[in-house]
Design an enzyme around this catalytic site. Sequence first.
Site, PDB file in Angstrom:
ATOM      1  N   GLY A  15       0.775  -1.227   0.000  1.00 55.11           N
ATOM      2  CA  GLY A  15       0.000   0.000   0.000  1.00 55.11           C
ATOM      3  C   GLY A  15       0.811   1.285   0.000  1.00 55.11           C
ATOM      4  N   SER A  16       2.019   1.272  -0.610  1.00 56.24           N
ATOM      5  CA  SER A  16       2.776   2.532  -0.620  1.00 56.24           C
ATOM      6  C   SER A  16       2.106   3.557  -1.536  1.00 56.24           C
ATOM      7  CB  SER A  16       4.240   2.299  -1.012  1.00 56.24           C
ATOM      8  OG  SER A  16       4.346   1.899  -2.351  1.00 56.24           O
ATOM      9  N   ASN A  17       1.460   3.099  -2.597  1.00 59.36           N
ATOM     10  CA  ASN A  17       0.709   4.045  -3.444  1.00 59.36           C
ATOM     11  C   ASN A  17      -0.501   4.598  -2.698  1.00 59.36           C
ATOM     12  OD1 ASN A  17       1.771   4.407  -6.308  1.00 59.36           O
ATOM     13  ND2 ASN A  17       1.990   2.207  -6.005  1.00 59.36           N
ATOM     14  N   ARG A  68     -15.547 -14.955 -10.005  1.00 56.02           N
ATOM     15  CA  ARG A  68     -14.928 -13.647  -9.791  1.00 56.02           C
ATOM     16  C   ARG A  68     -16.001 -12.562  -9.720  1.00 56.02           C
ATOM     17  NH1 ARG A  68     -11.444 -11.404 -13.490  1.00 56.02           N
ATOM     18  NH2 ARG A  68     -12.044 -12.762 -15.185  1.00 56.02           N
ATOM     19  N   MET A  93      -4.281  -7.313  -6.739  1.00 55.54           N
ATOM     20  CA  MET A  93      -3.782  -8.450  -7.498  1.00 55.54           C
ATOM     21  C   MET A  93      -4.883  -9.282  -8.170  1.00 55.54           C
ATOM     22  SD  MET A  93      -0.707  -7.841  -7.364  1.00 55.54           S
ATOM     23  CE  MET A  93       0.085  -9.278  -8.078  1.00 55.54           C
ATOM     24  N   ARG A  94      -6.090  -8.753  -8.243  1.00 57.95           N
ATOM     25  CA  ARG A  94      -7.161  -9.482  -8.925  1.00 57.95           C
ATOM     26  C   ARG A  94      -7.569  -8.722 -10.188  1.00 57.95           C
ATOM     27  NH1 ARG A  94      -9.910 -13.021  -5.567  1.00 57.95           N
ATOM     28  NH2 ARG A  94     -11.797 -12.869  -6.818  1.00 57.95           N
ATOM     29  N   ASN A 110      -5.906   2.588 -12.441  1.00 54.92           N
ATOM     30  CA  ASN A 110      -4.908   1.619 -11.998  1.00 54.92           C
ATOM     31  C   ASN A 110      -3.527   2.227 -12.201  1.00 54.92           C
ATOM     32  OD1 ASN A 110      -3.830  -0.952 -11.204  1.00 54.92           O
ATOM     33  ND2 ASN A 110      -3.432  -1.402 -13.357  1.00 54.92           N
ATOM     34  N   HIS A 112       0.384   1.050 -13.052  1.00 52.90           N
ATOM     35  CA  HIS A 112       1.126  -0.104 -13.561  1.00 52.90           C
ATOM     36  C   HIS A 112       2.603   0.265 -13.658  1.00 52.90           C
ATOM     37  CE1 HIS A 112       1.780  -3.813 -15.742  1.00 52.90           C
ATOM     38  NE2 HIS A 112       2.523  -3.127 -16.598  1.00 52.90           N
ATOM     39  N   GLU A 177       5.865   6.375  -9.273  1.00 48.03           N
ATOM     40  CA  GLU A 177       4.455   6.009  -9.061  1.00 48.03           C
ATOM     41  C   GLU A 177       3.844   6.926  -8.001  1.00 48.03           C
ATOM     42  OE1 GLU A 177       3.560   1.839  -8.470  1.00 48.03           O
ATOM     43  OE2 GLU A 177       5.362   1.241  -9.536  1.00 48.03           O
TER      44      GLU A 177
END
Length: 220
Positions: A15-17, A68, A93-94, A110, A112, A177
């Site tokens: 969770g650094s972002n 899902r 991660m999903r 998101n 990336h 990021e």
Amino acid sequence: MAKTTRIGVLASGGGSNLQAIIDSVEAGKIMAEMAVVISDKEDAFALERARKHGITAEYLDPKKGRRREDYDMTVLASLRRHKVDLVLLAGYMRLVTPVLIEAYPWKMMNIHPALLPAFPGLHVQKKAADYGVRFSGCTVHFVDGGMDTGPVIIQAVVPVLPDDDGDTLGARILKQEHRIYPEAVRLFTEGKLKVAGRKVIVKGSFAKDDACMINPPIKG
Ligand code: GRF
């Protein structure tokens, strides 16, 4: 007065972002409220970070739903309960299904750790270092139905040094990021992002010459 954007973050890891976004909100650089942080991992440090800042943190067990889509219905119910306007995937991660994507059209972002469309998918810092590219970086994009395919909002570039491995390159990318994700969120909350086909138009930003600058300075 414009309505304050309510942010929901989906995170699976450190969770650094998430932290960079919390910090920007707390510093008043982003006019938004952190409504909820949701994780599919009970021990995700991201949940801990949220609690530390008094933000609602929810672990939602992915083993409960078979498909899902079922899991995403549970996530969506939580996002709705917390009146979330903007969803941020931050180390989530999903793969999200249309259940979420259609509920938040161009309202889900998101981050990336590569310069998309190069190196989509996983472990891309190592892939970029191993490939021998001279530059890599990171991309904030809106989420569409594909994997790392949505319209690009901001990118930042970093050099790939001869001795880099995935870890050293990854650390250099992560710093960027933490700059560009809060900036993309700020632009969204100020109503400055418009999606036109594949492109994201940033209103009132990027003077002509800035558009071809590498890593334009972040305002605020
Ligand atoms: C980041 O590299 C992000 O680009 C990728 O997953 C990592 C998450 O890091 N999607 P953190 O959990 O935000 O520290």
